[in-house]
Motif scaffolding. Structure first.
Motif, PDB file in Angstrom:
ATOM      1  N   ARG A  71      24.749   7.375 -22.238  1.00 17.26           N
ATOM      2  CA  ARG A  71      25.184   7.400 -23.631  1.00 17.26           C
ATOM      3  C   ARG A  71      25.753   6.033 -24.053  1.00 17.26           C
ATOM      4  NH1 ARG A  71      26.920  11.317 -27.452  1.00 17.26           N
ATOM      5  NH2 ARG A  71      28.563  10.587 -28.864  1.00 17.26           N
ATOM      6  N   GLN A  72      26.476   5.379 -23.151  1.00 20.90           N
ATOM      7  CA  GLN A  72      27.009   4.060 -23.466  1.00 20.90           C
ATOM      8  C   GLN A  72      25.882   3.088 -23.788  1.00 20.90           C
ATOM      9  OE1 GLN A  72      30.203   2.585 -21.009  1.00 20.90           O
ATOM     10  NE2 GLN A  72      29.594   0.443 -21.231  1.00 20.90           N
ATOM     11  N   TRP A  73      24.818   3.111 -22.999  1.00 21.79           N
ATOM     12  CA  TRP A  73      23.668   2.248 -23.270  1.00 21.79           C
ATOM     13  C   TRP A  73      22.982   2.650 -24.580  1.00 21.79           C
ATOM     14  CZ3 TRP A  73      20.633  -1.172 -19.807  1.00 21.79           C
ATOM     15  CH2 TRP A  73      21.411  -1.666 -18.753  1.00 21.79           C
ATOM     16  N   GLN A  74      22.890   3.959 -24.821  1.00 24.64           N
ATOM     17  CA  GLN A  74      22.285   4.407 -26.072  1.00 24.64           C
ATOM     18  C   GLN A  74      23.104   3.943 -27.273  1.00 24.64           C
ATOM     19  OE1 GLN A  74      22.127   8.620 -25.204  1.00 24.64           O
ATOM     20  NE2 GLN A  74      19.939   8.559 -24.709  1.00 24.64           N
ATOM     21  N   THR A  75      24.434   3.941 -27.123  1.00 28.81           N
ATOM     22  CA  THR A  75      25.314   3.488 -28.206  1.00 28.81           C
ATOM     23  C   THR A  75      25.147   1.995 -28.467  1.00 28.81           C
ATOM     24  OG1 THR A  75      26.962   5.189 -27.678  1.00 28.81           O
ATOM     25  CG2 THR A  75      27.714   3.315 -28.987  1.00 28.81           C
ATOM     26  N   LEU A  76      25.118   1.199 -27.399  1.00 31.39           N
ATOM     27  CA  LEU A  76      25.116  -0.253 -27.527  1.00 31.39           C
ATOM     28  C   LEU A  76      23.731  -0.844 -27.773  1.00 31.39           C
ATOM     29  CD1 LEU A  76      27.607  -1.106 -24.633  1.00 31.39           C
ATOM     30  CD2 LEU A  76      28.100  -1.127 -27.079  1.00 31.39           C
ATOM     31  N   PHE A  77      22.695  -0.225 -27.218  1.00 36.41           N
ATOM     32  CA  PHE A  77      21.373  -0.858 -27.234  1.00 36.41           C
ATOM     33  C   PHE A  77      20.258  -0.002 -27.825  1.00 36.41           C
ATOM     34  CE2 PHE A  77      23.561  -2.339 -23.239  1.00 36.41           C
ATOM     35  CZ  PHE A  77      23.971  -3.570 -23.744  1.00 36.41           C
ATOM     36  N   TYR A  78      20.534   1.275 -28.144  1.00 35.55           N
ATOM     37  CA  TYR A  78      19.483   2.167 -28.630  1.00 35.55           C
ATOM     38  C   TYR A  78      19.851   2.840 -29.957  1.00 35.55           C
ATOM     39  CZ  TYR A  78      17.073   1.652 -24.163  1.00 35.55           C
ATOM     40  OH  TYR A  78      16.398   1.146 -23.073  1.00 35.55           O
ATOM     41  N   GLY A  79      20.663   2.168 -30.743  1.00 36.68           N
ATOM     42  CA  GLY A  79      20.944   2.648 -32.088  1.00 36.68           C
ATOM     43  C   GLY A  79      21.574   4.026 -32.156  1.00 36.68           C
ATOM     44  N   LYS A  80      22.339   4.393 -31.134  1.00 36.47           N
ATOM     45  CA  LYS A  80      23.031   5.687 -31.084  1.00 36.47           C
ATOM     46  C   LYS A  80      22.062   6.872 -31.147  1.00 36.47           C
ATOM     47  CE  LYS A  80      27.366   3.915 -32.977  1.00 36.47           C
ATOM     48  NZ  LYS A  80      28.450   4.091 -33.979  1.00 36.47           N
ATOM     49  N   ARG A  81      20.872   6.678 -30.587  1.00 38.54           N
ATOM     50  CA  ARG A  81      19.921   7.791 -30.483  1.00 38.54           C
ATOM     51  C   ARG A  81      20.186   8.492 -29.152  1.00 38.54           C
ATOM     52  NH1 ARG A  81      17.244   3.494 -32.582  1.00 38.54           N
ATOM     53  NH2 ARG A  81      16.337   2.880 -30.573  1.00 38.54           N
ATOM     54  N   TYR A  82      20.945   9.572 -29.197  1.00 38.76           N
ATOM     55  CA  TYR A  82      21.440  10.235 -27.986  1.00 38.76           C
ATOM     56  C   TYR A  82      20.419  11.253 -27.472  1.00 38.76           C
ATOM     57  CZ  TYR A  82      25.754   7.983 -29.454  1.00 38.76           C
ATOM     58  OH  TYR A  82      26.686   7.049 -29.825  1.00 38.76           O
ATOM     59  N   SER A  83      19.347  10.737 -26.938  1.00 39.11           N
ATOM     60  CA  SER A  83      18.257  11.578 -26.463  1.00 39.11           C
ATOM     61  C   SER A  83      18.604  12.204 -25.117  1.00 39.11           C
ATOM     62  CB  SER A  83      16.979  10.735 -26.334  1.00 39.11           C
ATOM     63  OG  SER A  83      15.915  11.496 -25.820  1.00 39.11           O
ATOM     64  N   GLN A  84      18.830  13.512 -25.107  1.00 43.23           N
ATOM     65  CA  GLN A  84      19.004  14.305 -23.890  1.00 43.23           C
ATOM     66  C   GLN A  84      20.194  13.871 -23.041  1.00 43.23           C
ATOM     67  OE1 GLN A  84      17.101  17.024 -23.737  1.00 43.23           O
ATOM     68  NE2 GLN A  84      16.206  16.264 -25.644  1.00 43.23           N
ATOM     69  N   THR A  85      21.278  13.440 -23.676  1.00 43.28           N
ATOM     70  CA  THR A  85      22.456  13.038 -22.917  1.00 43.28           C
ATOM     71  C   THR A  85      23.697  13.848 -23.265  1.00 43.28           C
ATOM     72  OG1 THR A  85      22.816  11.274 -24.553  1.00 43.28           O
ATOM     73  CG2 THR A  85      21.713  10.661 -22.507  1.00 43.28           C
TER      74      THR A  85
END
Length: 560
Positions: free
Chosen positions: A469-483
């Motif tokens: 989720r931290q990586w999704q927040t910082l590098f994936y535009g907060k797209r919380y896919s399956q986390t």
């Protein structure tokens, strides 16, 4: 005397001083378990809930004690369930012997029930492996497996034994194990001289400590070496405890989640002395920019690690304890007051810090450190909680931080904690896990409860897969896919259902009393510590970036 194959297995284990085996029986290995039954007073067997738990327990036992960990499983799925644990041990150079059984020789290669080519499966993740199809070769094969697991750079060895061999008979003669000698054959005088010359010329030396310092038992020699050359010290995840984390020269972990003092120190130094480390990508970041101002001296037991990930200026190949002993005899005392002050200033200006409002993972770790006075064995799973455990608990001694570094195995910690506690019953043992990791092997709490192994499972429960989720927040535009794991699982009830004590912690003032109670209970305990889903691990270096590009929340706030 004449013994069958199963009895020979047990006698060879006794030869090697094995006191504990972790495993799970099945059809092809039944003969071995029958022999084990007859020797129950000599070899303790821990029946895990899953074969993977047995492999992780053997691994944790080995890391905590320095001895060879042993696990057993039957053929087919029993053997393949060991694979992740074997790979975990292989990546972190942990001595382990895995004993599996296979179908009888006439049934091999016929797709027989529960047949698997486990030697083929594990060839890339073992130092060596065997399939024993001749009873006369069994004893020597097991003896050789233990020797290979321990010598040089340690690692796992698998011995697969066909069922007919476990039943056949042959003469057995007891042998005393041949002592495993430290690897010194590649230590060259010219390499020692070149290293000493580099050290004498250096005005800004920096020491980076890896897992090899733990494996070789070189803590005393390392401390003497560091004090002689007067250099700041950083460590890797695997190197924790080899150098005293409370010493004034210790600057923290290096790499992706290392301290700014360590990352910037390595960038600014003119000589990087790397002891027992393989230069993992999580440590070096952008290889072309790593230690760009420094000459690099690498000391490692494995010749394959020299110039593999980073080109070095000088190397010494050999057992680290022996190499440091020889260097210490010849190095004169140095002083680098200005350099030490420069790094200390960076450390003071950029300390580790976290949000102090509400319950957080770092706060939980700090309270565990205070309650245990830094004397516990900490095992971890993999993720944010792992990094917090590495950052906020100060490891004074080797073999007190057990974690899957190379493979990054979620689900490692509970089994490892069981193995560590069995191997070191004198120590308080806590496993730090996220809720995602704990779900993977929480069935092993039942194992701890069955044998009343008093491990303490600390769940840093943020109801998400925190690091992803931290990586999704910082590098994936907060797209919380399956986390997101925000469901109805109640870890306190799970603990109670598995035979352990469950305690929920939601406030800061509840942490220390809960840890104290867990230690006092003397039974398996699960602490469910509920934190916010968006707490992050800082500092951080983006993947592939140079380590000096480390940033934290303050840096993000300035950019916003």
């Amino acid at each position: 005397m004449k013994l069958n194959g199963s009895e020979i297995v047990i006698e060879c284990l006794k030869e090697q001083g094995v006191d504990t085996v972790f495993g799970y029986p099945g059809g092809t290995i039944l003969n071995v378990y029958d022999a084990l039954y007859k020797h129950g007073s000599e070899i303790n067997h821990i029946l895990t809930s899953h074969e993977q738990g047995a492999a992780h327990a053997a691994d944790g036992y080995a890391r905590a004690t320095g001895k060879v960990g042993v696990c057993m499983a039957t053929s087919g799925p029993g053997a393949t369930n060991l694979v992740t644990g074997i790979a975990t041990a292989y990546m972190d150079s942990i001595p382990m012997v895995a004993i599996t059984a296979n179908v009888a020789v006439p049934l091999l290669g016929r797709d027989s029930f529960q047949e698997i080519d486990i030697t083929g499966v594990t060839m890339p993740i073992t130092k060596h492996n065997y399939i024993v199809k001749d009873i006369t070769k069994l004893a020597d094969t097991i003896r050789e497996a233990f020797r290979i697991a321990q010598e040089g750079r340690p690692g796992p060895v698998l011995v697969d034994i066909t069922k007919d061999v476990t039943a056949a008979e042959t003469e057995y003669v007891k042998e005393e194990p041949i002592p495993v000698e430290r690897s010194t054959q590649y230590i060259k005088e010219k390499d020692l001289e070149q290293a000493i010359e580099l050290i004498n010329e250096s005005e800004k030396p920096f020491v980076f400590v890896g897992g090899g310092a733990v494996i070789s038992g070189a803590s005393k020699e390392l401390m003497e070496f560091v004090k002689k050359i007067d250099a700041p010290v950083a460590d890797s995840l695997m190197g924790k405890g080899a150098f005293d984390g409370t010493d004034e020269l210790y600057m923290g972990m290096l790499g992706m989640h290392g301290t700014k003092a360590s990352n910037l120190g390595v960038t600014k130094c003119d000589l990087l002395i790397t002891v027992g480390s393989r230069f993992s990508d999580r440590v070096i970041g952008n290889a072309s920019r790593f230690a760009k101002n420094a000459k690099i001296l690498q000391i490692d037991v494995d010749p394959a690690e020299i110039n593999k990930n980073i080109q070095v200026d000088c190397s010494i190949i050999g057992d680290l304890k022996e190499v440091l002993t020889r260097l210490n005899q010849r190095i004169e005392k140095h002083e680098h007051k200005e350099w030490i002050k420069e790094i200390e200033t960076i450390s003071e200006e950029h300390p580790l810090k976290y949000n102090e409002e509400g319950l957080t993972g770092p706060y939980v770790i700090e309270q565990i450190y205070k309650v245990t006075e830094g004397n516990a064995i900490i095992t971890t799973d993999v993720g944010q909680h792992q990094m917090w455990a590495a950052q906020y608990y100060r490891y004074k001694d080797p073999r007190t931080f057990l974690s899957s570094g190379g493979l990054g195995t979620m689900g490692y910690g509970v089994g490892a904690a069981i193995g560590a506690k069995v191997g070191r019953p004198d120590k308080v043992v806590l496993n730090i896990a996220g809720d995602g990791c704990f779900r993977m092997n929480m069935n092993e709490i039942a194992t701890a409860a069955r044998y009343n192994i008093p491990i303490i499972q600390v769940v840093i429960n943020n109801h998400v897969l925190g690091m992803v989720r931290q990586w999704q927040t910082l590098f994936y535009g907060k797209r919380y896919s399956q986390t997101i794991l925000n469901d109805g699982v109640d870890f306190v009830k799970v603990a109670e259902a598995l035979g352990a004590e469950g305690i929920r912690v939601t406030k800061k003032e509840e942490v220390a009393p809960a840890v104290e109670k867990a230690i006092a209970l003397g039974k398996p305990v699960v602490l469910d510590c509920v934190i916010d889903c968006d707490d992050k691990v800082f500092p951080m270096v983006p993947a592939g970036a140079p380590i000096e590009d480390t940033f934290d929340q303050d840096d993000l706030n300035k950019e916003a």
